[in-house]
Design a protein around this motif. Structure first.
Motif, PDB file in Angstrom:
ATOM      1  N   PRO A  97     -11.640  -5.506 -16.220  1.00 15.88           N
ATOM      2  CA  PRO A  97     -11.157  -6.782 -15.481  1.00 15.88           C
ATOM      3  C   PRO A  97      -9.639  -6.572 -15.086  1.00 15.88           C
ATOM      4  N   ALA A  98      -8.859  -6.137 -15.988  1.00 19.41           N
ATOM      5  CA  ALA A  98      -7.400  -6.176 -15.713  1.00 19.41           C
ATOM      6  C   ALA A  98      -7.454  -4.852 -14.808  1.00 19.41           C
ATOM      7  N   THR A  99      -7.880  -3.828 -14.710  1.00 19.86           N
ATOM      8  CA  THR A  99      -7.891  -2.882 -13.677  1.00 19.86           C
ATOM      9  C   THR A  99      -8.380  -3.112 -12.319  1.00 19.86           C
ATOM     10  N   VAL A 100      -9.687  -3.907 -12.186  1.00 21.51           N
ATOM     11  CA  VAL A 100     -10.128  -4.055 -11.076  1.00 21.51           C
ATOM     12  C   VAL A 100      -9.131  -5.405 -10.354  1.00 21.51           C
ATOM     13  N   TYR A 101      -8.466  -6.102 -11.328  1.00 23.73           N
ATOM     14  CA  TYR A 101      -7.716  -7.294 -10.744  1.00 23.73           C
ATOM     15  C   TYR A 101      -6.435  -6.373 -10.176  1.00 23.73           C
ATOM     16  N   LEU A 102      -5.740  -5.723 -10.657  1.00 23.25           N
ATOM     17  CA  LEU A 102      -4.581  -4.758 -10.296  1.00 23.25           C
ATOM     18  C   LEU A 102      -5.034  -3.968  -9.126  1.00 23.25           C
TER      19      LEU A 102
END
Lengths: 328, 308
Positions: A97-102
């Protein structure tokens, strides 16, 4: 088209087997693997190490290890991280999730800037706008992303202050303030610097690309026709030129989609962003084979899908391209 | 050789060669790009400074614990780092590493790519299909992963050539970036092999290898030179990135990437340590990119050069 997609997907299967075998072999060829990392732990005796090697199956021949891995993966079991002992899929699910968000936010940001900038500099070729854009995009492509990140931290975290509170203007670590209650503003503030760091090179590359494809289109006869019909220049540029110039860009964008899952190694490390890039970095340093294998496979699948998507999108957007009759 | 004399077909670059001397023509187009000239200037200064780094009074690896973290001064133009080493000296010697790695990596990629693409394009059929699938396969690997794993692999092979990491990192980058060269050479060869001077050379009894290396490769040189120039900049960026992560050149051997890695730990306290190495990477890469861009114009045979 459906037939074409099915064939391409079937062709991908042997390719994935090849990639997985090659990656597996490469990882295990590297000397001083996980046992080397464990060996540095003074609390483990030689017997402990031998038992550990036995338990992880690292003492078996390489092809047995690969077949073991493969049969489990086909059943959806990617094993456990050597490092944290947690299931690999859980580790990835935590980081994704953190990567997809960024990356998702950066993608939107990049397209929102690169398309108008590229189109404008083509429409005003050789004007001061074009010269400025061309200079900035050249710089943007040459600047090392890790240095840009550090310089932005220096500028907005180390130097610039919030005039009311005296705190650094922008946060430079993590995705949100630790321990603080959830707030959208806090998340957005943490997003700005990593997004800028990642975006600069990307914007430069996309807008240069769009500029040159737009220049090609502007020399086409149908643009002259549109102008001769007396259409407003604005309409000619947006409705006739930009639409066609964007087709090759769509392909490029589709090919970049895997990065949404792979994450951004440098940016995530510099900004302590808890995403896939950091997971990969830690796994590479610690020789966490199961994590490395799962991440490489995920990223190979994404590369293959993105290639397919690019080709399909191209055929969809440009009616002259047809895959049915010809070979790939 | 007779086959060389027959090579008079108007293949673009070679054809212009006959009229005025190729270098002269290329230079005439090249110098119309002011930024490329600036690039040549910057790159020459950086190269000369790296070559003559030994004239600089400080040693890049000599530690001076009494003078740690000195700000830039007359004595230490770029200050000193956490071991009291002179940063300017480290940057100068690091430049050697970066430039050598960049050029060596590109040379490796050129050799591998030209061999694979050349054989595929020249022989066609099954060889072409197999080699191009191999190229596709190489392209579907996540490249950063490959770079990191290969650099681990080579670093621990203990061959004398690979000590300090310079040769190994160049080889690793070359091994992961030959694909565009292969595609380029194959595409050119497909066109060139149909030309009459190739038939003539073959009639004169030239071997396949001679035809490929002496007749075809020089005629495919234009796009290759551009690709190679930009490839050097790319390789320098990759090397500094890997070294920044700790996977590339290993300290105490200085490289711009590992100087930066060291400096970022004290980023907010001693910012100058982080500014200079990155600035050097940036300047080198932008200079090479401008040169490559101008060469693209100058070497493009179909590019019309305004007023002549």
């Amino acid at each position: 088209m459906t037939r074409y997609i099915v064939i391409r997907l079937l062709q991908a299967i042997p390719l994935l087997f090849l990639v997985s075998a090659a990656v597996f072999a490469l990882i295990h060829l590297v000397p001083g693997g996980p046992m080397g990392v464990y060996g540095k732990n003074p609390n483990l005796s030689a017997e402990d190490l031998a038992r550990l090697e036995e338990k992880l199956g690292l003492n078996q021949p390489l092809y047995v290890q690969y077949l073991n891995w493969l049969t489990k993966v086909i059943r959806g079991d990617f094993g456990y991280s050597y490092d944290t002992k947690r299931p690999v899929l859980d580790e990835i699910a935590d980081r994704l999730p953190a990567t997809v968000y960024l990356m998702g936010a950066t993608f939107v940001f990049v397209l929102a800037i690169a398309i108008p900038v590229g189109a404008l500099s083509a429409a005003r070729q050789y004007s001061w706008v074009d010269v400025l854009v061309s200079t900035l995009t050249f710089a943007g492509q040459a600047i090392p992303v890790f240095w840009l990140g550090l310089m932005l931290i220096l500028l907005f975290y180390g130097w610039a202050r919030n005039p009311f509170t005296g705190e650094p203007l922008l946060p430079a670590r993590g995705m949100s303030t630790l321990g603080a209650p959830f707030s959208i503003g806090d998340y957005l503030k943490h997003l700005i610097l990593p997004m800028l760091t990642l975006g600069v090179g990307w914007i430069s590359w996309y807008s240069r690309y769009l500029r040159s494809s737009m220049l090609d289109v502007l020399h086409q006869a149908y643009i002259q026709t549109a102008r001769a019909k007396g259409l407003a220049e604005r309409t000619v540029l947006t409705r006739h030129a930009l639409k066609n110039a964007a087709i090759p860009l769509v392909t490029i964008v589709a090919l970049d989609l895997p990065t949404i899952v792979n994450g951004a190694l440098y940016t995530e490390i510099i900004f302590s962003w808890p995403g896939m890039g950091q997971l990969f970095f830690r796994a590479a340093v610690r020789r966490d084979y199961p994590i490395l294998m799962a991440m490489t496979m995920l990223s190979s699948v994404m590369i293959i899908l993105a290639n397919l998507l690019a080709d399909v999108a191209y055929a969809y957007l440009d009616p002259r391209v047809r895959y049915e009759r010809s070979s790939t | 050789m007779l086959d060389r004399a027959l090579e008079q077909q108007p293949v673009p670059l070679a054809a212009r060669h006959r009229q005025a001397g190729m270098l002269q023509l290329v230079w005439r187009d090249f110098r119309r790009h002011p930024m490329a000239l600036v690039g040549v200037g910057i790159l020459s200064v950086i190269t000369l400074m790296s070559i003559f780094a030994f004239l600089y009074p400080y040693d890049p690896e000599s530690v001076d614990q009494l003078n740690r973290f000195q700000p830039p001064s007359f004595q230490h133009p770029m200050g000193t780092d956490r071991s009291g080493r002179d940063v300017m000296a480290r940057i100068l010697y690091g430049g050697r590493v970066s430039l050598v790695v960049g050029i060596a990596a590109m040379a490796t990629a050129l050799v591998i790519g030209a061999a694979i693409g050349g054989i595929a394009g020249y022989y066609g059929r099954i060889l072409d299909a197999v080699l191009m699938r191999l190229t596709d396969l190489a392209l579907s690997f996540p490249s950063l992963f490959l770079l990191i794993m290969l650099s681990f692999l080579l670093r621990e092979t203990h061959l004398p050539l690979f000590q300090g990491g310079i040769a190994s990192i160049a080889l690793v980058i070359g091994l992961t970036s030959w694909m565009s060269v292969a595609r380029l050479v194959r595409a050119s060869f497909l066109v060139i092999k149909e030309q009459e001077f190739i038939t003539a050379a073959r009639a004169c009894g030239a071997s396949d290898a001679r035809i490929m290396v002496r007749h075809m490769l020089p005629n495919a040189a234009g796009p290759l030179i551009v690709n190679a120039t930009l490839g050097v900049a790319w390789a320098i960026l990759i090397e500094s990135g890997l070294s920044f992560l700790g996977f590339g050149i290993q300290p105490p051997t200085p490289s711009w990437g590992n100087i930066l890695n060291d400096a970022q730990k004290t980023l907010s306290l001693y910012p100058w340590l982080s500014i200079f190495p990155g600035l050097m990477i940036f300047l080198t890469v932008i200079a090479i990119n401008y040169i490559g861009d101008a060469l693209r114009d100058a070497l493009d045979p179909y590019h019309v050069t305004g007023r002549r």
